[in-house]
Design an enzyme around this catalytic site. Structure first.
Site, PDB file in Angstrom:
ATOM      1  CB  CYS A 154     -17.868  -0.038 -15.135  1.00  0.00           C
ATOM      2  SG  CYS A 154     -17.878   0.526 -13.432  1.00  0.00           S
ATOM      3  CD  GLU A 208      -3.065  -0.556   0.050  1.00  0.00           C
ATOM      4  OE1 GLU A 208      -3.393   0.637  -0.043  1.00  0.00           O
ATOM      5  OE2 GLU A 208      -3.480  -1.436  -0.715  1.00  0.00           O
ATOM      6  CB  CYS A 266     -19.274   3.216 -18.821  1.00  0.00           C
ATOM      7  SG  CYS A 266     -18.612   4.801 -18.267  1.00  0.00           S
TER       8      CYS A 266
END
Ligand code: SF4
Length: 352
Positions: free
Chosen positions: A205, A40, A202
């Site tokens: 998605c 991270e 999109c």
């Protein structure tokens, strides 16, 4: 009890994760809080493809939190050299030492307690707990922010504090009680691979049909652009002094830009390169100046002017800390900032 809409979104995102999510990254194997934490922090300002090699080398050298805590900072910085934002490495080291000294080498088990550790914010704390330790915790890193801003139609930079609050509330509401780690990973993956900064895809998605930006086709508006500040341009002159096959390096002070890293000695603005070398007790023969290299930091740009010279006199060659002579063919063993390494490699391409 999550609403039906929330449940439908959760199902769609988790199904997308099963189908298309990333599951083979090195930090996704043998997951522990320590391994997730390192990944991270590395991923905060750096692309996944760049991080993979660094991560593997880092894990080989520091496989556990104890190994990291017990290593000299110099060694940690050498394994970070090239990744930039070196305060991340210094904070990792400080945090490992703190956890070893005060918490038996383990992370505490609450977001609030983890987020108080050096260099760890709320989202990273959530990732450590959820992905690394199996506890429910939402996340909100840069990628997740972009996705949620678009889904909910939030303009991040108009009223940033309110926007952050709304985004955290949304992340909490959407993160499922079960499979929260897969959810968090899916959200990061959707941000990185589908809802990209430029043109989102999109059609691929799982939020398609539930998304304000998609419905309005206003992808630029959400989250919007951070207002740009003018970035000052600074100048720095450095010595690139060679004695046979060794190069003179100086260690930076532990804090500030490139803190703790080894770099070329800076020239005092009041001195010429020859005078600066004389201050170090060195008699040098200067060659032509090397073309300057411009490096961009987050808050300023820096033009680095390097002056290449060869040691002329044999006296005074033993240098005390913070200086040292580094063999040119062993530069990789030292934590050198990337632009400094680039300057050196331009001058000595055969050593690269
Ligand atoms: S539907 Fe499009 S804009 Fe909305 S989150 Fe998905 S990729 Fe992004």
């Amino acid at each position: 009890m999550p609403s039906q809409n929330t449940q439908a979104i959760q199902r769609a995102v988790l199904a997308w994760f099963d189908r298309a999510g990333r599951k083979h990254l090195p930090w996704q194997q043998h997951k522990t809080a320590y391994r997730v934490w390192i990944s991270e922090i590395m991923l905060q300002q750096t692309q996944v493809t760049t991080v993979i090699d660094y991560y593997q080398r880092f894990m080989q050298r520091f496989p556990t939190l104890d190994a990291l805590a017990e290593a000299p900072l110099d060694d940690v910085l050498a394994h970070w050299a090239g990744l930039g934002y070196y305060s991340r490495a210094r904070n990792l080291h400080a945090c490992a030492k703190l956890l070893q000294a005060e918490n038996g080498g383990e992370f505490p088990l609450s977001v609030e307690a983890i987020a108080e550790l050096p260099g760890i914010g709320r989202s990273t704390a959530g990732a450590i707990l959820s992905l690394g330790a199996g506890y429910w915790a939402p996340i909100l890193d840069g990628n997740v922010k972009r996705v949620l801003c678009r889904v909910a139609g939030i303009e991040l930079f108009k009223q940033p504090r309110e926007a952050e609050k709304r985004l955290w509330a949304l992340s909490e509401q959407l993160t499922p009680a079960k499979r929260h780690a897969d959810w968090n990973q899916a959200m990061m993956d959707i941000g990185a691979t589908v809802c990209r900064r430029g043109t989102p895809v999109c059609k691929q998605c799982p939020f398609s049909g539930h998304c304000v930006a998609e419905r309005t086709q206003a992808f630029e508006r959400y989250p919007g652009k951070k207002p740009k500040k003018a970035v000052p341009l600074k100048q720095s002159r450095v010595l690139m002094l060679v004695d046979g096959k060794r190069l003179l390096l100086k260690q930076r002070p532990p804090t500030g830009i490139w803190g703790g890293l080894w770099t070329l000695p800076e020239i005092d603005p009041a001195l010429s390169p020859i005078e600066q070398a004389a201050e170090l007790g060195l008699s040098v023969q200067l060659h032509e100046a090397i073309p300057p290299l411009r490096h961009t930091f987050s808050h300023f740009q820096l033009d680095i002017h390097a002056f290449y010279g060869v040691i002329a006199a044999r006296a005074s060659r033993i240098m005390d800390a913070p200086y040292r002579w580094q063999p040119l063919n062993a530069l990789h063993e030292t934590g050198l900032p990337a632009p400094i390494l680039k300057l050196i490699q331009q001058q000595f391409p055969e050593k690269s």
